[in-house]
Design an enzyme around this catalytic site. Sequence first.
Site, PDB file in Angstrom:
ATOM      1  N   HIS A   1      -0.648   4.669   7.282  1.00 26.40           N
ATOM      2  CA  HIS A   1       0.187   5.333   6.150  1.00 26.40           C
ATOM      3  C   HIS A   1       0.319   6.519   6.429  1.00 26.40           C
ATOM      4  O   HIS A   1      -0.199   7.361   7.144  1.00 26.40           O
ATOM      5  CB  HIS A   1      -0.948   5.197   4.983  1.00 26.40           C
ATOM      6  CG  HIS A   1      -1.183   3.766   4.782  1.00 26.40           C
ATOM      7  ND1 HIS A   1      -2.470   3.306   4.845  1.00 26.40           N
ATOM      8  CD2 HIS A   1      -0.462   2.724   4.177  1.00 26.40           C
ATOM      9  CE1 HIS A   1      -2.513   2.110   4.399  1.00 26.40           C
ATOM     10  NE2 HIS A   1      -1.209   1.759   4.261  1.00 26.40           N
TER      11      HIS A   1
ATOM     12  N   SER B   1       0.630  -1.289  -0.181  1.00 31.12           N
ATOM     13  CA  SER B   1      -0.053   0.016  -0.077  1.00 31.12           C
ATOM     14  C   SER B   1       0.961   1.274  -0.054  1.00 31.12           C
ATOM     15  O   SER B   1       0.291   2.384  -0.254  1.00 31.12           O
ATOM     16  CB  SER B   1      -0.884   0.135   1.136  1.00 31.12           C
ATOM     17  OG  SER B   1      -0.094  -0.239   2.300  1.00 31.12           O
TER      18      SER B   1
ATOM     19  N   ASP C   1      -3.376   8.199   7.751  1.00 30.04           N
ATOM     20  CA  ASP C   1      -4.350   7.250   8.582  1.00 30.04           C
ATOM     21  C   ASP C   1      -3.619   6.492   9.574  1.00 30.04           C
ATOM     22  O   ASP C   1      -2.609   6.772   9.841  1.00 30.04           O
ATOM     23  CB  ASP C   1      -5.433   6.653   7.209  1.00 30.04           C
ATOM     24  CG  ASP C   1      -4.375   5.649   6.651  1.00 30.04           C
ATOM     25  OD1 ASP C   1      -3.273   5.392   7.099  1.00 30.04           O
ATOM     26  OD2 ASP C   1      -4.970   4.821   5.884  1.00 30.04           O
TER      27      ASP C   1
END
Length: 354
Positions: free
Chosen positions: A321, A32, A318
């Site tokens: 991340h 990610s 978040d």
Amino acid sequence: MSSLLLILALSLSALTLSNAAGGPALFIFGDSITDVGTNNGLDSMFKADHPPYGIDFPGNVSTGRFSNGFNPADFLAQKLGFEKSPPPFLAIANQSVSLKQQIVSGVNFASGGAGLLDDTKFGSVVTLSQQIQQFQTVRANLTQLLGEAEAESFMNKSIVAISAGSTDIAVEFVRTRAPPTPEFITSLRDAYESHLKTLYSLGARKFGIASVPAIGCVPFMRAANDTGGCSEVLNDYSQSFYSAIDPMLQNLSTELVGMKYSLGNAYQMMMSYLNKPSPSGPTELQTACCGGGKFNGQQPCDGNATVCEDRDKYVFWDLFHPTRATAALAIEAFYSGTSEFVTPINLQQLIEDN
Ligand SMILES: *[C@@H]1O[C@H](CO)[C@@H](O)[C@H](O)[C@H]1NC(C)=O
Ligand SMILES: *[C@@H]1O[C@H](CO)[C@@H](O)[C@H](O)[C@H]1NC(C)=O
Ligand SMILES: *[C@@H]1O[C@H](CO)[C@@H](O)[C@H](O)[C@H]1NC(C)=O
Ligand SMILES: *[C@@H]1O[C@H](CO)[C@@H](O)[C@H](O)[C@H]1NC(C)=O
Ligand SMILES: *[C@@H]1O[C@H](CO)[C@@H](O)[C@H](O)[C@H]1NC(C)=O
Ligand SMILES: *[C@@H]1O[C@H](CO)[C@@H](O)[C@H](O)[C@H]1NC(C)=O
Ligand SMILES: *[C@@H]1O[C@H](CO)[C@@H](O)[C@H](O)[C@H]1NC(C)=O
């Protein structure tokens, strides 16, 4: 126009595109940290295709990046002269015209929730092995497009960037709740080595590799700790991972003729920043910009989340991340950093090396 002419015209426009960027192509693999939308159409809970993701992306669009704006893949692409990351493979794979136009600039295969190990997999995300199979298709398309000799020379210059390992570690940690075992770390190292050998066999020569960051310090982990501190066990995983892949890469680069690499120590970069933040950079080191609960680390970043105002002042976007501000700093350290952060050469030297 005859189909032959059409193909010729497409090939020429493709070549012009690559020249416009003025540099080598960029092929991105991993999780990610560098996903730019691979997961959007997949059956997975790891998705960032909804607001407020992308709130600071040009046009305020949720592209699938796990960030408020550009992510590390974009900032790396900018170092190569592109505007942003190349598009996700899954977005261009079935569009033959755009595939041809795109692949000479590069392709992004990264998929949030993907691991180095084949059984690290959330839903239908694309594992590293599958990403490399997709690259194999692109490699065949390059040969079709450029011819074998030209495709080989093209791959010799291209940058292959990989950020992986965090998901495997997270899964292992949740399963065992225990410090890393040597067997587990060795299994990650061996899987990594095998992936790199496959990429090399497909013509990849220049590797930019980011190790696992200090994932013990993400808001989700702080929120799970009564004292609000980092999880030392998870950070131990990150450090052990780095210590295992560093000698593996040294050995591999002597074994594989022409292989060059730049290994970024993401753990070291992150801890160094958290211990000594820059007043002009992000200064909120613990709480996520977007989320809810303790450290905004207990709820996902979605339509119900609180979102901070001054987003460039937060290290974390978040619960897991980094913000775009943090991503930019990380790529800067990787690109022009000293041996404290990157070894044996930095990304700039890797790119410029002939
Ligand atoms: C971005 O778009 C969302 C809706 O998708 C909107 O609610 C929000 O106000 C916009 N933010 C900015 C900073 O433009
Ligand atoms: C491309 O299209 C075919 C046929 O519709 C489909 O089976 C395949 O999964 C698609 N590939 C990708 C990468 O989307
Ligand atoms: C790319 O290569 C794959 C596998 O060889 C092939 O199926 C596909 O048609 C090619 N696409 C283009 C646009 O050449
Ligand atoms: C909680 O944080 C402290 C530092 O404040 C650290 O020593 C400890 O290992 C952490 N505990 C857990 C369970 O992560
Ligand atoms: C690297 O090579 C040395 C010397 O051959 C060997 O002792 C060591 O085990 C190797 N390390 C790894 C991680 O492959
Ligand atoms: C590509 O690099 C290899 C070394 O890794 C070299 O042997 C080969 O000649 C290069 N090919 C081209 C076409 O530049
Ligand atoms: C927000 O919370 C409401 C009430 O719990 C829920 O129905 C809704 O699905 C949530 N929206 C999102 C985007 O998660």
